[in-house]
Design a protein around this motif. Structure first.
Motif, short mmCIF file in Angstrom:
data_model
loop_
_atom_site.label_atom_id
_atom_site.label_comp_id
_atom_site.label_asym_id
_atom_site.label_seq_id
_atom_site.Cartn_x
_atom_site.Cartn_y
_atom_site.Cartn_z
N ALA A 110 58.51 23.94 2.75
CA ALA A 110 59.67 24.74 3.14
C ALA A 110 59.51 25.18 4.58
CB ALA A 110 59.81 25.97 2.23
N GLU A 111 60.58 25.05 5.36
CA GLU A 111 60.52 25.46 6.76
C GLU A 111 60.51 26.98 6.85
OE1 GLU A 111 63.76 23.68 8.81
OE2 GLU A 111 63.01 21.62 8.58
N ASP A 130 61.68 28.86 9.11
CA ASP A 130 62.99 29.39 9.52
C ASP A 130 63.88 29.63 8.30
OD1 ASP A 130 61.99 29.02 12.00
OD2 ASP A 130 63.54 27.66 12.72
N GLU A 131 63.87 28.68 7.39
CA GLU A 131 64.68 28.80 6.17
C GLU A 131 64.25 30.02 5.36
OE1 GLU A 131 64.72 26.66 1.79
OE2 GLU A 131 63.87 25.60 3.50
N CYS A 160 66.48 33.39 4.49
CA CYS A 160 66.71 33.80 3.10
C CYS A 160 66.30 35.26 2.90
CB CYS A 160 65.94 32.89 2.15
SG CYS A 160 66.07 33.38 0.42
N ASP A 172 69.00 30.30 -4.18
CA ASP A 172 68.93 29.20 -3.21
C ASP A 172 69.91 29.42 -2.06
OD1 ASP A 172 66.91 27.82 -4.38
OD2 ASP A 172 68.18 26.33 -5.37
N TYR A 173 69.38 29.79 -0.92
CA TYR A 173 70.19 30.14 0.24
C TYR A 173 70.35 29.00 1.24
CZ TYR A 173 70.99 34.99 -0.96
OH TYR A 173 71.44 36.13 -1.58
N GLY A 174 70.02 27.78 0.81
CA GLY A 174 70.12 26.65 1.73
C GLY A 174 71.51 26.40 2.25
N SER A 175 72.52 26.61 1.42
CA SER A 175 73.91 26.36 1.85
C SER A 175 74.77 27.62 1.78
CB SER A 175 74.53 25.26 0.98
OG SER A 175 74.50 25.63 -0.40
N ASP A 181 76.85 21.60 10.53
CA ASP A 181 76.44 21.29 9.17
C ASP A 181 77.60 20.93 8.25
OD1 ASP A 181 77.67 23.71 8.92
OD2 ASP A 181 75.99 24.73 7.95
#
Length: 576
Positions: A177-178, A180-181, A185, A299-302, A423
């Motif tokens: 996991a990056e 930054d991500e 989050c 899940d805060y990816g999107s 994105d």
């Protein structure tokens, strides 16, 4: 007993997180078990002291300070890496003393990224569950991501062979996991939590170096609808019944004594309305993957917090586009249909068609509760208290219907040209209703009568981009704006509380809005400081951003960085 010894025993409750989770016994097939080793490295960039106190992991009297002993305990507890199929195949040599005694689970659930629509290959592709914590009658789930690639990742399935953690040959197959991500989050989830939105929360972020890290999440129940639906899709009645009973029991144990399928559906109706009215984009789809089963965000990816009603935005996930903000309600309703299909299957052992439930009484109730909550949120944004809102809805039905219709129309004004963005794609909203209402409250406080010129000026101030001023100044839009304002003025005058209502409307919209684009730049700023290897500053900046995003006094950042953070949030306050 020495002071050091007393301090060390304060962290003993972390030892509960030994990898065991009741799901391993309730439904053994619900997870894949992995041996896990301690990495013995990393640096804690963020720790949620308030959450840790709620969970009983640290004493309430603990200062908001990272002690050496606490840091060591966090690294020992959460800086982990699974020994996966690739490690076994290559007979990776691992010191026995670094291997945890108990195995940790990666759970199975439906996932849009997988070709399989039955969940036989999908689930936690880069994460494990650390276990459960019990404190003051509440049970918390704790899980980590960035702990290595599992056999449930899309990349593993695509490659059709075990993958080495850290490989970049296959999408969603790295297992890491990056950083930054993880920082993003931590900020966004805590802001949402403080605003009363049900969500996973970040307990800890560990920086492993090289731009990657481990993020630890916690929640009262981290099961998703996708965890349940997997056994419906596979027609496995026994497993589904056992898992659903476990889920319901957990909710009741955590204080929801009357929890039922009906309350689940009503919670989702209110939750979905809140997301729409708060302009929170989350990719809702048939799999129920990006939602908590108890109506929350995971899940805060999107996930994106919009500054205006950008209802044409679609997230680009390489081979597909996401649903839109205005489609979230219908997609959630589809998940509720699947929930009804699932519970009927549990009761009858007969899996009916999902279309059989389209006219179910609870679906009608879902629509009604959703509509009621949308109106409630809209009335609140206009400064009305619940009591005043009831008067508006009952005594002034005609005016309220007119005002509500114009409100929705104005926030949906958009650029007719679709634009490709970083994105995804979007037809940007022209007007930020939040800025419009805040500006309007100030103008009406000093100017009881507004001219056409005044209306155009308010619209100009409220446009999401300067060059949209000409689009919103068309005659029909100015006329609608004037009608909106006069109708609103009529209502607040009739209630006899103009100044109080205008004051509340201003306050509602004064809260700093950290949009998705603002968050990206904030994380860039924080990550730049994080690379200086100063964990105290990183923690301070994350706390500062959360305070700023929830209208609290933010004073944990150095003045120079505070100014930069404010500038970023302001610059992107109307964007996606």
């Amino acid at each position: 007993m020495s002071a050091v010894k007393q301090l060390s025993t304060s962290y003993e409750r972390f030892q509960q997180l030994d990898g065991y989770h009741p799901l391993q016994d309730v439904v053994p097939d619900s997870c894949v078990l992995y041996q896990v080793r301690e990495l013995g490295q990393g640096r804690v960039s963020y720790f949620n002291f308030n959450l840790a106190k709620e969970m009983g992991l640290i004493p309430n009297s603990h200062d908001q300070v990272m002690t050496e002993e606490l840091h060591e305990m966090l690294i020992k507890t959460f800086s982990l890496r699974i020994l996966n199929e690739y490690d076994e195949l290559t007979r990776k040599r691992t010191p026995a003393k670094s291997i945890k005694p108990k195995k940790f689970m990666a759970t199975r659930y439906l996932q849009l990224q997988h070709q399989s629509r039955t969940g036989k290959t999908s689930g936690d592709g880069r994460g494990i569950w650390n276990g459960v914590v019990k404190h003051r009658g509440k049970t918390w789930d704790v899980s980590s991501r960035g702990t290595g690639v599992t056999c449930l990742s899309p990349g593993f399935v695509q490659a059709n062979k075990p993958l080495k953690t850290g490989n970049t040959d296959f999408g969603y197959g790295c297992g890491l996991a990056e950083i930054d991500e993880l920082i993003g989050c931590a900020i966004q989830s805590e802001i949402f939590h403080r605003r009363g939105i049900n969500t996973e929360r970040t307990l800890c972020v560990i920086d492993l170096g090289g731009g990657v890290g481990i993020g630890v999440r916690a929640g009262h129940n981290l099961l998703r609808p996708a965890h349940l639906f997997i056994y419906l899709k596979q027609n496995r009645h026994a497993e589904l019944r056992a898992l659903f009973n476990y889920y319901m029991d957990r909710e009741k144990e955590n204080g929801n004594g009357t929890y039922s399928v009906k309350s689940m559906i009503m919670d989702f109706a209110k939750f979905t309305a809140r997301l729409e009215r708060d302009y929170i984009f989350t990719w809702v789809a048939w799999d129920g993957d990006n939602l908590l089963a108890n109506a929350g965000i995971i899940d805060y990816g999107s996930i994106r917090q919009f500054g205006a009603f950008h209802h044409h935005y679609r997230y680009d996930d390489v081979d597909r586009f996401s649903t839109r903000l205005v489609e979230q309600k219908e997609q959630t309703k589809n998940i509720m249909l699947t929930l009804l299909q699932m519970t009927d299957f549990i009761e009858t052992k007969n899996r009916k068609k999902i279309s059989d439930f389209r006219h179910h009484a609870l679906i009608k109730k879902f629509n009604k509760v959703y509509a009621t909550e949308v109106e409630s949120q809209m009335l609140s944004s206009l400064g009305f208290t619940p009591a005043e809102a009831k008067i508006v809805q009952t005594r002034f039905k005609k005016q309220w219907k007119q005002l509500r219709t114009m409100y929705k129309a104005m926030e949906m004004w958009h650029d007719p040209k679709e634009k490709k963005i970083a994105d995804g794609v979007n037809k940007p909203a022209l007007l930020s209703m939040r800025i419009f209402l805040k500006t309007l409250s100030h103008w009406l406080s000093f100017n009881p009568g507004l001219s056409e010129k005044d209306c155009k000026e308010i619209l100009k101030i409220s446009t999401t981009q300067k060059h949209y001023a000409t689009l919103v100044s068309h005659t029909d839009r100015v006329v609608m704006t004037q009608t909106f304002i006069s109708t609103y003025q009529f209502l607040i005058k009739e209630l006899g509380k103009s100044s109080q209502i205008l004051g509340r409307m201003s306050q509602v919209h004064s809260q700093t809005r950290i949009t998705g684009n603002a968050l990206i730049h904030l994380v860039d700023l924080i990550s730049a400081q994080n690379r200086k290897r100063d964990p105290l500053l990183t923690q301070a900046l994350i706390d500062h951003a959360v305070d700023l995003g929830t209208a609290r006094i933010a004073n944990t950042a150095p003045k120079e960085l505070h100014v930069k953070i404010l500038a970023i949030t302001e610059e992107y306050s109307k964007e996606i």
